[in-house]
Design a protein around this motif. Structure first.
Motif, PDB file in Angstrom:
ATOM      1  N   ASP A  97      47.123  39.582  35.957  1.00  9.69           N
ATOM      2  CA  ASP A  97      45.949  38.952  36.326  1.00  9.69           C
ATOM      3  C   ASP A  97      45.072  40.621  36.606  1.00  9.69           C
ATOM      4  N   GLY A  98      43.658  40.005  37.315  1.00  9.31           N
ATOM      5  CA  GLY A  98      42.600  41.408  37.845  1.00  9.31           C
ATOM      6  C   GLY A  98      42.998  41.195  39.176  1.00  9.31           C
ATOM      7  N   ALA A  99      42.009  42.851  39.813  1.00  8.44           N
ATOM      8  CA  ALA A  99      42.485  42.409  41.297  1.00  8.44           C
ATOM      9  C   ALA A  99      41.503  43.217  40.846  1.00  8.44           C
ATOM     10  N   ASP A 100      40.721  43.503  42.791  1.00 10.20           N
ATOM     11  CA  ASP A 100      39.559  43.968  43.172  1.00 10.20           C
ATOM     12  C   ASP A 100      40.301  45.140  43.884  1.00 10.20           C
ATOM     13  N   GLU A 101      40.962  45.480  44.467  1.00  8.79           N
ATOM     14  CA  GLU A 101      41.680  46.733  44.754  1.00  8.79           C
ATOM     15  C   GLU A 101      42.860  47.095  45.133  1.00  8.79           C
ATOM     16  N   VAL A 102      43.511  48.270  44.142  1.00  8.54           N
ATOM     17  CA  VAL A 102      45.025  48.206  44.718  1.00  8.54           C
ATOM     18  C   VAL A 102      45.031  49.531  44.794  1.00  8.54           C
ATOM     19  N   ASP A 103      46.854  49.849  45.577  1.00  7.59           N
ATOM     20  CA  ASP A 103      46.626  50.742  46.733  1.00  7.59           C
ATOM     21  C   ASP A 103      47.802  51.123  45.926  1.00  7.59           C
ATOM     22  N   ALA A 104      48.417  52.540  46.991  1.00  3.66           N
ATOM     23  CA  ALA A 104      49.567  53.608  45.590  1.00  3.66           C
ATOM     24  C   ALA A 104      51.154  52.450  45.852  1.00  3.66           C
ATOM     25  N   LYS A 105      51.107  51.347  47.068  1.00  4.25           N
ATOM     26  CA  LYS A 105      52.791  50.216  46.836  1.00  4.25           C
ATOM     27  C   LYS A 105      51.925  49.780  45.820  1.00  4.25           C
ATOM     28  N   LEU A 106      50.817  49.194  45.379  1.00  3.68           N
ATOM     29  CA  LEU A 106      50.828  48.120  44.668  1.00  3.68           C
ATOM     30  C   LEU A 106      50.286  46.928  44.627  1.00  3.68           C
ATOM     31  N   GLN A 107      49.944  47.232  46.037  1.00  3.01           N
ATOM     32  CA  GLN A 107      49.490  45.656  47.243  1.00  3.01           C
ATOM     33  C   GLN A 107      48.179  45.549  47.005  1.00  3.01           C
ATOM     34  N   LEU A 108      47.845  44.528  46.721  1.00  9.72           N
ATOM     35  CA  LEU A 108      46.132  44.414  46.606  1.00  9.72           C
ATOM     36  C   LEU A 108      45.260  43.557  47.431  1.00  9.72           C
ATOM     37  N   ILE A 109      44.691  43.726  47.012  1.00 14.92           N
ATOM     38  CA  ILE A 109      43.387  42.371  47.660  1.00 14.92           C
ATOM     39  C   ILE A 109      42.479  42.324  45.958  1.00 14.92           C
ATOM     40  N   LYS A 110      42.601  40.552  46.199  1.00 12.28           N
ATOM     41  CA  LYS A 110      42.004  39.650  45.357  1.00 12.28           C
ATOM     42  C   LYS A 110      41.562  38.562  45.520  1.00 12.28           C
ATOM     43  N   GLY A 111      40.826  38.031  44.843  1.00 18.73           N
ATOM     44  CA  GLY A 111      39.470  36.564  45.171  1.00 18.73           C
ATOM     45  C   GLY A 111      38.147  37.313  45.438  1.00 18.73           C
ATOM     46  N   GLY A 112      38.033  38.493  44.349  1.00 19.43           N
ATOM     47  CA  GLY A 112      36.348  38.541  44.131  1.00 19.43           C
ATOM     48  C   GLY A 112      35.908  37.450  43.645  1.00 19.43           C
ATOM     49  N   GLY A 113      36.805  36.581  42.368  1.00 25.86           N
ATOM     50  CA  GLY A 113      36.011  35.571  41.305  1.00 25.86           C
ATOM     51  C   GLY A 113      36.348  34.684  42.228  1.00 25.86           C
TER      52      GLY A 113
ATOM     53  N   ALA B 275      51.338  33.496  40.670  1.00 28.69           N
ATOM     54  CA  ALA B 275      51.967  34.465  40.771  1.00 28.69           C
ATOM     55  C   ALA B 275      53.263  35.176  41.621  1.00 28.69           C
ATOM     56  N   ALA B 276      52.974  33.353  42.296  1.00 26.09           N
ATOM     57  CA  ALA B 276      54.332  33.393  43.009  1.00 26.09           C
ATOM     58  C   ALA B 276      55.421  32.788  41.943  1.00 26.09           C
ATOM     59  N   ALA B 277      54.924  32.200  42.024  1.00 27.12           N
ATOM     60  CA  ALA B 277      55.994  31.630  40.476  1.00 27.12           C
ATOM     61  C   ALA B 277      56.126  32.090  39.487  1.00 27.12           C
ATOM     62  N   SER B 278      55.769  32.977  38.981  1.00 23.63           N
ATOM     63  CA  SER B 278      56.076  34.034  38.199  1.00 23.63           C
ATOM     64  C   SER B 278      57.377  35.573  38.698  1.00 23.63           C
ATOM     65  N   ASP B 279      58.119  35.449  38.062  1.00 28.71           N
ATOM     66  CA  ASP B 279      58.858  36.137  37.697  1.00 28.71           C
ATOM     67  C   ASP B 279      58.579  37.694  37.968  1.00 28.71           C
ATOM     68  N   GLN B 280      57.223  38.412  37.192  1.00 35.43           N
ATOM     69  CA  GLN B 280      56.626  39.550  36.996  1.00 35.43           C
ATOM     70  C   GLN B 280      54.935  38.928  36.936  1.00 35.43           C
ATOM     71  N   LEU B 281      54.413  39.655  37.912  1.00 34.28           N
ATOM     72  CA  LEU B 281      52.798  39.373  37.649  1.00 34.28           C
ATOM     73  C   LEU B 281      52.719  40.994  37.233  1.00 34.28           C
ATOM     74  N   ILE B 282      51.883  41.384  36.251  1.00 35.06           N
ATOM     75  CA  ILE B 282      51.393  42.103  35.742  1.00 35.06           C
ATOM     76  C   ILE B 282      49.678  42.451  36.717  1.00 35.06           C
ATOM     77  N   ILE B 283      49.018  43.638  37.114  1.00 34.68           N
ATOM     78  CA  ILE B 283      47.614  43.771  37.403  1.00 34.68           C
ATOM     79  C   ILE B 283      47.005  44.610  36.458  1.00 34.68           C
ATOM     80  N   VAL B 284      46.245  43.996  36.145  1.00 34.25           N
ATOM     81  CA  VAL B 284      45.039  44.598  34.725  1.00 34.25           C
ATOM     82  C   VAL B 284      43.798  45.408  35.749  1.00 34.25           C
ATOM     83  N   VAL B 285      43.556  46.286  35.845  1.00 26.19           N
ATOM     84  CA  VAL B 285      42.517  47.081  36.473  1.00 26.19           C
ATOM     85  C   VAL B 285      41.409  47.796  35.748  1.00 26.19           C
ATOM     86  N   ASP B 286      40.942  48.647  35.725  1.00 27.31           N
ATOM     87  CA  ASP B 286      39.974  49.735  35.425  1.00 27.31           C
ATOM     88  C   ASP B 286      39.932  50.936  36.941  1.00 27.31           C
ATOM     89  N   GLU B 287      40.077  52.100  36.349  1.00 27.23           N
ATOM     90  CA  GLU B 287      40.147  52.857  37.783  1.00 27.23           C
ATOM     91  C   GLU B 287      39.374  52.694  38.790  1.00 27.23           C
TER      92      GLU B 287
END
Ligand code: 5RP
Length: 224
Positions: free
Chosen positions: A80-96, A106-118
Motif C-alpha cells: 500500500d502507499g502512504a502520505d508520510e513515513v517517518d524514521a520509525k516507519l510510522q505512517l500517515i495514510k488516507g489522502g485517497g 493491513a491489520a489482517a496481514s502478516d507483512q505490510l510493505i509501503i510504497v512511496v516516492d522520496e
C-alpha cells in the motif's frame, strides 16, 4: 520510469506463488498492482483483497483473482502507499480516503510493505493533515470533540459536496501540526465516539520501498 513506478515494481517482487495479498489504494499502489498483474499473466498464482472500490475495479480489469474475508482469515502480505513515513516507519495514510479498509486489510496481514516516492519521507509526521474517517450521524459533535484535542478539522469536500468514503462515512482532514507522539494521538482518537478510524498507522509497516528520482529503489525495514 517515475519514482512511484519504481517503488511499485520493486515491491511487487516480494509477492510469492500461493500468497494471499492485500492491494492498496493510490497512485503508487497502482504501479504495484500493475506489476503484480503482469506476473499473474505469466503464471503467478495468488488471491487478493482490495482496499477500495477503485482498487477492486482496477484489479478486476487487470485479471487479478480476488477473494474476501468470508473465505480467508489472514493475508501474507499487503502492499500500500502512504502520505508520510517517518524514521520509525510510522505512517500517515488516507489522502485517497481509503484509510479504514486499508487499516483493516493491513491489520489482517502478516507483512505490510509501503510504497512511496522520496517526497513522502519526513522527520516528524504531521505536515500532511491527518485524515480521520467519521460517522455521518452527528458529525458536527465529532468535529467538536476532535477540536478539543488540538486541531481545527476540515470536512473533506469533493465537487462542492462532503466527500463520502466507500463505507458511507465522512473524512476530516486534521492539522495537528508536528505529531511528536503518534501512538498517544492514535489512542486519543480511538477513544472519541464518532471516529470510525484514523490515518495514523503506528508499528504496522514492516518495510518501506522508496522510489527515487535517480531511478533506483531504496528499502527500509522495521528495526533498522
Ligand atoms: C489512500 C492512501 C494512499 O495510499 C496515500 O494517500 C498515498 O497515495 P499516493 O500513492 O497516490 O500518493 O492512503 O487512502
Amino acid at each position: 520510469m517515475n519514482a512511484k513506478q519504481i517503488a511499485g515494481q520493486q515491491a511487487a517482487s516480494y509477492v510469492e506463488d500461493g500468497m494471499r495479498i492485500g492491494l492498496g489504494t493510490g497512485s503508487t499502489a497502482y504501479w504495484a498492482i500493475h506489476a503484480i498483474a503482469d506476473r499473474v499473466k505469466q503464471g503467478l498464482k495468488i488471491e487478493a483483497i482490495p482496499t477500495s472500490k477503485g482498487t477492486e475495479k482496477l484489479a478486476l480489469e487487470l485479471g487479478i483473482p480476488l477473494t474476501d474475508f468470508s473465505r480467508v482469515q489472514n493475508l501474507d502480505l499487503t502492499i500500500d502507499g502512504a502520505d508520510e513515513v517517518d524514521a520509525k516507519l510510522q505512517l500517515i495514510k488516507g489522502g485517497g480516503g481509503a484509510l479504514f479498509r486499508e487499516k483493516l486489510v493491513a491489520a489482517a496481514s502478516d507483512q505490510l510493505i509501503i510504497v512511496v516516492d522520496e517526497t513522502k519521507e519526513v522527520d516528524v509526521l504531521g505536515a500532511f493533515h491527518l485524515p480521520v474517517e467519521i460517522a455521518v450521524f452527528a458529525w458536527e459533535t465529532t468535529v467538536r470533540r476532535i477540536s478539543g484535542i488540538g486541531c481545527t478539522p476540515r470536512l473533506r469536500q469533493k465537487a462542492g459536496q462532503a466527500y463520502v468514503t466507500d463505507n458511507g462515512n465522512y473524512i476530516l482532514d486534521c492539522p495537528f501540526g508536528s505529531i511528536m507522539d503518534p501512538a498517544g494521538l492514535s489512542h486519543q482518537l480511538d477513544a472519541i465516539i464518532g471516529v470510525v478510524e484514523h490515518g495514523l498507522f503506528v508499528n504496522m509497516a514492516d518495510r518501506v520501498v522508496i522510489g527515487t528520482s535517480g531511478g533506483e529503489a531504496r528499502v527500509r525495514e522495521k528495526g533498522f
